[in-house]
Design a protein around this motif. Sequence first.
Motif, PDB file in Angstrom:
ATOM      1  N   GLU A  25       0.840  -1.202   0.000  1.00 49.11           N
ATOM      2  CA  GLU A  25       0.000   0.000   0.000  1.00 49.11           C
ATOM      3  C   GLU A  25       0.876   1.252   0.000  1.00 49.11           C
ATOM      4  OE1 GLU A  25      -2.462  -0.538   3.410  1.00 49.11           O
ATOM      5  OE2 GLU A  25      -3.555  -2.228   2.533  1.00 49.11           O
ATOM      6  N   PHE A  26       1.940   1.222   0.795  1.00 50.27           N
ATOM      7  CA  PHE A  26       2.883   2.345   0.765  1.00 50.27           C
ATOM      8  C   PHE A  26       3.538   2.453  -0.607  1.00 50.27           C
ATOM      9  CE2 PHE A  26       7.445   3.196   0.733  1.00 50.27           C
ATOM     10  CZ  PHE A  26       7.412   4.569   0.966  1.00 50.27           C
ATOM     11  N   SER A  27       3.928   1.333  -1.186  1.00 54.35           N
ATOM     12  CA  SER A  27       4.609   1.327  -2.484  1.00 54.35           C
ATOM     13  C   SER A  27       3.710   1.890  -3.580  1.00 54.35           C
ATOM     14  CB  SER A  27       5.048  -0.097  -2.838  1.00 54.35           C
ATOM     15  OG  SER A  27       5.932  -0.610  -1.868  1.00 54.35           O
ATOM     16  N   SER A  28       2.422   1.590  -3.514  1.00 50.02           N
ATOM     17  CA  SER A  28       1.474   2.121  -4.488  1.00 50.02           C
ATOM     18  C   SER A  28       1.434   3.642  -4.413  1.00 50.02           C
ATOM     19  CB  SER A  28       0.081   1.536  -4.227  1.00 50.02           C
ATOM     20  OG  SER A  28      -0.851   2.040  -5.152  1.00 50.02           O
ATOM     21  N   LYS A  29       1.435   4.167  -3.192  1.00 51.14           N
ATOM     22  CA  LYS A  29       1.458   5.621  -3.001  1.00 51.14           C
ATOM     23  C   LYS A  29       2.774   6.212  -3.509  1.00 51.14           C
ATOM     24  CE  LYS A  29       0.195   7.121   1.056  1.00 51.14           C
ATOM     25  NZ  LYS A  29       0.258   7.541   2.491  1.00 51.14           N
ATOM     26  N   LEU A  30       3.870   5.516  -3.249  1.00 47.51           N
ATOM     27  CA  LEU A  30       5.184   5.981  -3.699  1.00 47.51           C
ATOM     28  C   LEU A  30       5.228   6.095  -5.220  1.00 47.51           C
ATOM     29  CD1 LEU A  30       8.235   6.577  -3.098  1.00 47.51           C
ATOM     30  CD2 LEU A  30       8.617   4.112  -3.343  1.00 47.51           C
ATOM     31  N   LEU A  31       4.750   5.063  -5.915  1.00 52.40           N
ATOM     32  CA  LEU A  31       4.745   5.081  -7.379  1.00 52.40           C
ATOM     33  C   LEU A  31       3.890   6.217  -7.916  1.00 52.40           C
ATOM     34  CD1 LEU A  31       4.453   1.241  -8.022  1.00 52.40           C
ATOM     35  CD2 LEU A  31       6.450   2.658  -8.516  1.00 52.40           C
ATOM     36  N   ALA A  32       2.726   6.412  -7.306  1.00 52.73           N
ATOM     37  CA  ALA A  32       1.838   7.494  -7.748  1.00 52.73           C
ATOM     38  C   ALA A  32       2.503   8.857  -7.568  1.00 52.73           C
ATOM     39  CB  ALA A  32       0.520   7.433  -6.975  1.00 52.73           C
ATOM     40  N   ASN A  33       3.208   9.042  -6.452  1.00 52.66           N
ATOM     41  CA  ASN A  33       3.868  10.318  -6.188  1.00 52.66           C
ATOM     42  C   ASN A  33       5.059  10.555  -7.111  1.00 52.66           C
ATOM     43  OD1 ASN A  33       2.106  11.078  -4.150  1.00 52.66           O
ATOM     44  ND2 ASN A  33       3.321  10.117  -2.551  1.00 52.66           N
ATOM     45  N   LEU A  34       5.607   9.479  -7.670  1.00 53.70           N
ATOM     46  CA  LEU A  34       6.698   9.596  -8.641  1.00 53.70           C
ATOM     47  C   LEU A  34       6.159   9.672 -10.076  1.00 53.70           C
ATOM     48  CD1 LEU A  34       9.167   6.972  -7.105  1.00 53.70           C
ATOM     49  CD2 LEU A  34       9.434   9.457  -7.074  1.00 53.70           C
ATOM     50  N   SER A  35       4.834   9.725 -10.207  1.00 53.05           N
ATOM     51  CA  SER A  35       4.157   9.786 -11.515  1.00 53.05           C
ATOM     52  C   SER A  35       4.450   8.563 -12.371  1.00 53.05           C
ATOM     53  CB  SER A  35       4.557  11.071 -12.269  1.00 53.05           C
ATOM     54  OG  SER A  35       4.193  12.213 -11.532  1.00 53.05           O
ATOM     55  N   ILE A  36       4.546   7.398 -11.720  1.00 54.39           N
ATOM     56  CA  ILE A  36       4.752   6.133 -12.424  1.00 54.39           C
ATOM     57  C   ILE A  36       3.446   5.343 -12.387  1.00 54.39           C
ATOM     58  CG2 ILE A  36       5.990   3.927 -12.424  1.00 54.39           C
ATOM     59  CD1 ILE A  36       8.357   5.402 -11.146  1.00 54.39           C
ATOM     60  N   ASN A  37       2.912   5.032 -13.550  1.00 54.37           N
ATOM     61  CA  ASN A  37       1.668   4.272 -13.653  1.00 54.37           C
ATOM     62  C   ASN A  37       1.972   2.797 -13.874  1.00 54.37           C
ATOM     63  OD1 ASN A  37      -0.030   6.604 -13.518  1.00 54.37           O
ATOM     64  ND2 ASN A  37       0.476   7.024 -15.653  1.00 54.37           N
ATOM     65  N   ILE A  38       1.229   1.938 -13.194  1.00 56.01           N
ATOM     66  CA  ILE A  38       1.357   0.495 -13.397  1.00 56.01           C
ATOM     67  C   ILE A  38       0.461   0.089 -14.559  1.00 56.01           C
ATOM     68  CG2 ILE A  38       1.019  -1.790 -12.396  1.00 56.01           C
ATOM     69  CD1 ILE A  38       1.550  -0.583  -9.655  1.00 56.01           C
ATOM     70  N   GLU A  39       1.062  -0.448 -15.623  1.00 57.62           N
ATOM     71  CA  GLU A  39       0.303  -0.873 -16.798  1.00 57.62           C
ATOM     72  C   GLU A  39      -0.074  -2.354 -16.716  1.00 57.62           C
ATOM     73  OE1 GLU A  39      -0.458   1.371 -19.457  1.00 57.62           O
ATOM     74  OE2 GLU A  39       0.171   2.740 -17.858  1.00 57.62           O
ATOM     75  N   GLU A  40       0.850  -3.178 -16.248  1.00 58.14           N
ATOM     76  CA  GLU A  40       0.602  -4.626 -16.189  1.00 58.14           C
ATOM     77  C   GLU A  40       1.558  -5.275 -15.197  1.00 58.14           C
ATOM     78  OE1 GLU A  40       0.708  -8.587 -19.125  1.00 58.14           O
ATOM     79  OE2 GLU A  40       1.044  -6.570 -19.946  1.00 58.14           O
ATOM     80  N   ILE A  41       1.029  -6.143 -14.333  1.00 57.08           N
ATOM     81  CA  ILE A  41       1.864  -6.905 -13.408  1.00 57.08           C
ATOM     82  C   ILE A  41       2.358  -8.162 -14.119  1.00 57.08           C
ATOM     83  CG2 ILE A  41       1.970  -8.156 -11.224  1.00 57.08           C
ATOM     84  CD1 ILE A  41       1.572  -5.216 -10.740  1.00 57.08           C
TER      85      ILE A  41
END
Length: 294
Positions: A25-41
Amino acid sequence: MKVILKSQYYPFFGSVLDKYQKLLEFSSKLLANLSINIEEIYTAKLSVLDRSYYSPVVKVLNPHVITLAIDKNLEIKTKIRDENFIWRESYLRVEFLGKIEEEEAILVLTIRGSGQERKKYGDVELYAYNSNFDGFDKLFIRHKINIEKALTEEVKYFVIAPLSSLMYDLSRIIAISASDVRSFLALVTRFLRGLSTRENIIEKAAVSKLNSFLNLSTLYAKVYNQEKFVKATFNAFREKGYVTKAGSITIYGDKPLYEGYINFLEKVIIPLMSDFPSQDDFEKRLEKGLNTLS
């Protein structure tokens, strides 16, 4: 990118999967704050030990490796019985396709449980690569990522460096960021404690001074004027060609920070750790350093 969390936000209680879910959950917030979108796991694999490995010094040859189903919100969908697994020396590795601006890249998110690897490489680590670059440090320079947004309430400090570098290897780190002066001093003292064969006279002098302090609190108590301390710190690094950002203590460049760090030790830290802990002496020495740099 290697992140250290504040102790109150690191998951000490709960099952192994519960702890990793909190860090995801923290990592998801971190990625969003770095403007990195997850396209596919692509893959998510948990390496974990059996409870039978109870000794903190036992050498583990065959940990369990479990493939987990994780969605794009970084929520664990797999249900497993994890009561016989332990947190120590475990880690979760998630590989996914991400996008920053219009560029796609493969990103690898690594989260570590308690143990030596966590001390060496941080609580959360992010690596990125594609055909144009190799490493989050290269991605950071390429897209001029606003890393200050990564300093959320959970983060104590973080560094940006090549994947294989240790958490406190200043000969390879190109960016550091701390949320406040105390966290920054904690990072600096870890740098000093991690001296290697590259040590020089200034580092030795700083370590000699540091050894006279009982703990971080006694050192932090000597920062009578935080605004002047931050200004002197920024000046020391800027003098050597690095970029600084106010509002937090964020310092970065397109080369390792070691040269600026040595200048910072000489102009700020050694005077701060003077044998004369009076406020007047600190103000005079710090003012002298500021005048020298201006």
